[in-house]
Each structure stands twice: as C-alpha cells, then as structure tokens.
Design a protein around this motif. Structure first.
Motif, PDB file in Angstrom:
ATOM      1  N   ALA A   1       0.839  -1.207   0.000  1.00 38.96           N
ATOM      2  CA  ALA A   1       0.000   0.000   0.000  1.00 38.96           C
ATOM      3  C   ALA A   1       0.869   1.251   0.000  1.00 38.96           C
ATOM      4  N   GLU A   2       1.923   1.237   0.822  1.00 40.24           N
ATOM      5  CA  GLU A   2       2.802   2.406   0.910  1.00 40.24           C
ATOM      6  C   GLU A   2       3.496   2.654  -0.437  1.00 40.24           C
TER       7      GLU A   2
ATOM      8  N   TYR B   1       1.006   4.260  -2.706  1.00 37.73           N
ATOM      9  CA  TYR B   1       0.810   5.695  -2.397  1.00 37.73           C
ATOM     10  C   TYR B   1       1.961   6.504  -2.991  1.00 37.73           C
ATOM     11  N   ASN B   2       3.195   5.964  -2.834  1.00 41.48           N
ATOM     12  CA  ASN B   2       4.363   6.689  -3.384  1.00 41.48           C
ATOM     13  C   ASN B   2       4.278   6.805  -4.896  1.00 41.48           C
TER      14      ASN B   2
ATOM     15  N   ASP C   1       1.591   6.834  -6.649  1.00 40.21           N
ATOM     16  CA  ASP C   1       0.524   7.777  -6.973  1.00 40.21           C
ATOM     17  C   ASP C   1       1.062   9.207  -6.999  1.00 40.21           C
ATOM     18  N   ARG C   2       2.000   9.468  -6.061  1.00 42.93           N
ATOM     19  CA  ARG C   2       2.532  10.831  -5.974  1.00 42.93           C
ATOM     20  C   ARG C   2       3.661  11.075  -6.978  1.00 42.93           C
TER      21      ARG C   2
ATOM     22  N   ILE D   1      -7.981   1.972  -2.933  1.00 42.68           N
ATOM     23  CA  ILE D   1      -7.059   1.985  -4.082  1.00 42.68           C
ATOM     24  C   ILE D   1      -7.721   1.109  -5.151  1.00 42.68           C
TER      25      ILE D   1
ATOM     26  N   SER E   1      -8.630   6.815  -2.580  1.00 41.37           N
ATOM     27  CA  SER E   1      -7.629   7.538  -1.793  1.00 41.37           C
ATOM     28  C   SER E   1      -6.409   7.864  -2.651  1.00 41.37           C
ATOM     29  N   VAL E   2      -6.246   7.155  -3.752  1.00 36.58           N
ATOM     30  CA  VAL E   2      -5.209   7.527  -4.718  1.00 36.58           C
ATOM     31  C   VAL E   2      -5.937   8.083  -5.939  1.00 36.58           C
TER      32      VAL E   2
END
Ligand code: ATP
Length: 593
Positions: A432-433, A436-437, A439-440, A473, A513-514
């Motif tokens: 998941a982390e 998230y990375n 996504d950014r 996600i 959330s993403v």
C-alpha cells in the motif's frame, strides 16, 4: 572497512568452490567487482565429487564479475585468519596466465547460494550473435528478403503508428536466417513439380509421378531457435518470415498445390501456451493477413466444439492454437489433419517444452509427415529446455540475441525490505505504501498509471484485492478462475494506451484515496507474452520461484524501448544475500543465470 584485493573462495551453485581473484580492490559492500574465477576442487579428496575428480574438470580461469557480500569485504577476524596468504601469489599467476583470454566481456557467474532460483543456461558471450556488424547492415525492412506484400502490410498495419520503421535486432537476424533459402516447396515449384493453372493431362500425370517419388523421400527438417529478451518483437520476428514463405509458395504455384482445391488443409501452425496468447497473436495475424490475403483461425480450450469442428472443414494458412485442443481435434479426425502442414512455430517454447506440456507439444510436432520448418521462440533458455533441444534437434540453428537473459537496462529494479520500519514484515502495508508513493510520483503525468502486482499463488489474489480496495485503491484481481470474457476485457484494458485522467471517471479514481492508479493483481497467467504497453510499473509481491519467472514478470514493462520500473517486496527471511545483490546485478545489465 578494509580494502579487499585478495583471492576468495565462493561455494557456487553446483556445490563446487570458485576461486575468485578480484582485479581491483573493492571497499563497497554489494559492489560488483571484476576479476577472474575458476572452479577449485575441494581440499579433502574424500569430499570431491566425481566431476571434480574427473579429467574433464576445467582448470582455467575466466573473466568474471561477482557481487561481494559484506562479510567478504569487511571480514571478521575468524574469516580473515582462514585466508591463505599463498592465494595472493597464485592470483598474480592466474591473472598473468589468462591475460590473453581477456577479449571476451566479463560475465556474471550467478548469485552464490541462490538455491533453485538460478535455472537458466549460462550463455557465453561468444555464443550470442554479434549485434553490431550484422544488425547495422540490416537496419531497414527493405534490406531484408521479405515479399513486398508482407512489407506493405507491416507498414500499413502492425507498425502504422510509428514514424520510423526499423527492425529490432532479433527481427533482422531471424528474417535474414529464415529467408536465406527458398523453402523446399518453392524449390519444387521452381523445378516445375507443382501444379500449374494451365497444365495438360500429360504434364499433370508426369508431375504426380515425380511428386509421388518425392513425397516418399524424407523432407529435411530445418529447425531454428529464436531467443531474445522480453519485449524485443519476437512475434513479428517469426510472423514476417512465415507470411513471406507461405505467400511465396502460393505465388510460385496454382491454388491446387496442397491437393484438391476443395480439400481442407492447415498449412502452418503457431503453438502458444494460453488462450490469452491465442487471442493476442490471432489479432495481429488477422490484421496483417487482411492485406496479405492469407486465411487464419484460432483454437484454444475456450473454443466451442463447433469452432473446433469448423477448422476441419476449412482451408487455413495459419492456425494459432494451444496444444491440447489441437491434439484432441487431431485425434477426433479420421484423416491426418496435419498432412499439408509444413511449418510450425512454437512460441514461449520453454514453457511448451517443459514437463506440463512437453508430451502434447512433441506429439503435434511429430504428426505432420512433411514438416519443413520448425521455429522455437523464447525469451528464456532454461537448462532443461536446452538439453531437450540438443537431444531432439541436434542440427538446430540457434539465433540468440546478445541481450538474452538480461532485464533491459531501461527497467529500473529495486527491492523494498518489508522488515524495515514502518512495515515490520507486513507485506500488504509495504505494498500500500509503495502504491501511495507511486501515486505521488511524476511518471505518466495526466494519465492513469497502470500497475501490475504479481503473486506466486492465486489464493493470495482475492485477499490483496480486498485489502487494497478497502484502502480505496482501485484494484482488480485476475486468475485462471475468471471467465475468458473477464480475462480478455481486463487484458484489453491493460494492453491499450493509458487513458487521460480526465477521461477515466468510471475507474472510481475520483472517490479513491489515490487519484491516478489502476492496479491489477494477478499470477503467472499474465506474465508470459502479453504485450502490456502502457504498464510502467510491476510490483513483485512474492519473490518469483526462479530466474525464469522473474524475467517474464519484469518483462511486462519496458517493452520495445519504453522505460519501466520493477519493485520487489521481500521479507526478512526472503532477503538472502544473493537477493540483496540482485538489484545491482540487474541494473548493471548482467545476464541472469
Ligand atoms: N520493429 C518494431 N519497431 C517498433 N515496435 C515494434 C517492432 N516490432 C514489434 N514492435 C512492438 O513491440 C511490442 C513487443 O513485441 P512482442 O510482443 O512481439 O515482444 P516479445 O519479444 O514477443 O515479448 P515477450 O517475450 O514478452 O513475449 C509490440 O507492441 C510490437 O507491436
């Protein structure tokens, strides 16, 4: 940390020791260093294996590269005391002795203690075809012996979006070799031994008499192995010569070449391991054959009985099929369905010749009575596959691209240690982390980022999908349990270019959330051959079973010159020394073994 410049023994995969002499001192752990390596028999003669005792035992050193572990570079006192100072003198002697052998480029011996992970044949540099001279000479499709109708279909269909149309290395080498000689059928036509439109009755009987005798003679089979890294255009490397050969035979003779005009026939077969690949290859074949005017059909375990039976009544130039349904059809037919089949291509050949498919594939290969050309095509050559080929087809011509078994350098490989804070060995959290990375990150700005997560067992898929969707996600799962329609529609989605974010409302990204990701969690069913052009990131949730699986999974990104990223998640117990060194090995462009 001490500078390390002395010989060191490694226990290598086969259990032998390797004496490694670094050329340059090295101080950085996991740094790959260049040196010379040779096998050394064990000191105690009782422990030596038969091979170590035999005369065949190779004593000379070879240029090599090694990833040195921390314990080697910063040894403990106990380790250091075990080192023999004589080695240093021997190292000098060895290097002196082998300076003449330095021409070949250093190669990687393989991760020491990699267990069953390393299963690929180590292909020496000399056995890989030299790229520069041949490929530079064949830098355009015009310089290759392709029929104009095939070249036009290539430009107008397969490569229509490209401004600059150039063959890849494997395409240039394969087309050059496969099209070198006219096929036996074309030679017969040139000798006037094939039917002509306007032949007289005497000519007809004369020709049949000749043909009868010729048919009794055993046709000399020409077999080829095309081996090149993933995403290097192997499909067109075998399709273009196949189209050209079939069309050339047709142009040399009247339609009645293959028997009576009404008789059904199959002139060539492309064998692939999965129904998804049948679909993918068939789309490309049909697209080009529309212009070339050849008839094609597809057959897989998902085809209905009606479709299978229909194949027996048609005149088919190219049949794309998986082995088992084709074999069933052959058994159900009371004449030899492959009587007129002269060409067979076995795509993903290492998988079709492994234990699970070997008997079926071999039975198909043995069925046509007059097989002329047999092409095996693969991105990996496992040791077992290599032995099978050497045994069954000793005269096979091997066309091995220079970068075989390398993960293309445009793919960045990294490892995430899931034991580290804040994951504490929770892989799902680490996944998941990582997402998230991603996504950014600024890859593919303005577009949906497609990410494929590979797992080893299909049971894990639903678990991960549920977890990620719980975190909002957008994730889908795909296994063999899904129907072919579901599999095809997802495959189509991931094959197509990424949509712009503003057009992707139906993907739930707005509420997630993403804001930019679309994740697919799958197993190896998606790892072979599928041409996912818009996937830039692959996450290996589990450590692949072997170097073969690693190459195929990583190969779903970074295809044909595109860039890509592969992220391996490894727990503390999985992160053994060789696995730590893997990222360096891959990123430096060394071939895996
Ligand atoms: N000469 C070329 N120039 C540009 N693109 C090409 C060329 N030949 C093939 N391609 C494209 O490259 C992509 C990869 O080709 P292909 O699927 O044949 O690779 P592959 O070597 O079979 O990969 P894998 O080993 O994963 O099956 C395809 O999208 C194909 O259309």
């Amino acid at each position: 940390m001490v500078s390390f410049s002395r010989s060191i023994y490694f226990r290598c995969r086969e259990g032998y020791r390797i004496l490694f002499n670094p050329v340059l001192p090295t101080t950085v752990p996991w740094q790959s260093t260049r040196g010379y390596a040779r096998h050394v028999p064990r000191k105690s003669s009782s422990k030596r294996t038969k091979y170590e005792k035999s005369k065949k035992y190779v004593k000379y050193s070879k240029p090599a590269r090694m990833i040195l572990s921390k314990s080697v570079i910063a040894p403990s006192d106990a380790q250091r005391s075990r080192w023999n100072h004589d080695d240093f003198r021997r190292q000098k002697a060895v290097v002196k002795q082998f300076t003449e052998r330095q021409q070949s480029t250093p190669y990687l011996i393989g991760p020491p203690n990699a267990g069953g992970f390393s299963v690929l044949k180590n292909i020496e540099y000399e056995d890989r075809l030299p790229l520069n001279a041949t490929v530079a000479r064949l830098s355009s499709f015009e310089s290759l012996r392709l029929l104009p109708v095939v070249r036009n279909a290539l430009y107008g269909r397969a490569l229509r979006q490209l401004d600059e149309k150039r063959p890849s290395a494997i395409q240039a080498l394969a087309i050059q070799k496969l099209m070198r000689l006219p096929s036996p059928t074309v030679r017969l036509a040139q000798q006037g031994l094939l039917a002509k439109e306007d032949e007289t009755d005497e000519e007809y009987y004369e020709r049949r008499r000749y043909r009868k005798n010729l048919n009794k003679m055993k046709v000399k089979l020409k077999s080829f192995l095309l081996a090149a890294e993933t995403g290097s255009g192997k499909t067109l490397a075998y399709l273009l010569p196949l189209f050209s050969m079939l069309k050339e035979e047709e142009l040399q003779s009247a339609p009645a070449v293959w028997g009576l005009p009404e008789r059904p026939y199959i002139r060539s077969i492309i064998l692939v391991p999965t129904a998804e690949l049948v679909q993918q290859v068939l789309v490309q074949v049909k697209d080009m054959c529309h212009d070339i005017k050849l008839a094609s059909a597809g057959l897989s375990q998902e085809s209905t009985r009606g479709v299978a039976d229909g194949i027996r009544k048609k005149q088919i130039d190219i049949l794309v099929s998986t082995p088992v349904p084709l074999l069933k059809l052959i058994h159900r037919t009371d004449w030899n369905l492959l009587d007129d089949c002269r060409k067979i291509v076995v795509d993903e050949a290492d998988s079709l010749m492994d234990r699970s498919f070997k008997d079926e594939t071999q039975e198909i290969l043995d069925t046509p009575p007059r097989l002329e050309t047999l092409v095996f095509c693969s991105a990996t050559i496992p040791k077992t596959f290599d032995r099978t080929l050497a045994q069954k087809y000793p005269n096979m011509e091997r066309i091995v691209a220079p970068h075989l078994h390398q993960i293309p350098r445009r793919i960045t490989f990294s490892t995430v240690d899931t034991a580290a804070k804040p994951f504490f060995n929770d892989k799902r959290k680490a996944l998941a982390e990582t997402l998230y990375n991603l996504d950014r990150s600024d890859t593919d700005p303005g577009k949906v980022k497609r990410i494929v997560v590979f797992v080893n067992h299909r049971e894990s898929v639903s678990d991960i999908v549920e977890y990620l969707n719980g975190l909002k996600i957008p994730t889908v799962g795909l296994t063999r349990d899904n129907s072919l329609e579901e599999r095809s529609s997802l495959m189509r989605e991931f094959i197509r270019p990424s949509p712009l974010l503003k057009d992707a409302k139906d993907l739930n990204l707005v509420t997630g959330s993403v804001k930019t990701l679309r994740v697919l969690v799958t197993t190896d069913i998606f790892s072979r051959g599928i041409d996912m052009q818009s996937v830039r990131t692959i996450i290996l949730y589990d450590v692949p079973f072997s170097s073969i699986d690693l190459i195929h999974r990583a190969g779903r990104t970074g295809r044909m010159g595109r860039r890509g990223r592969v992220i391996l998640l490894a727990t503390k117990s999985e992160l053994r020394p060789w696995l730590r060194g893997l990222a360096t090995t891959i990123n430096k462009g060394y071939a895996l073994v």
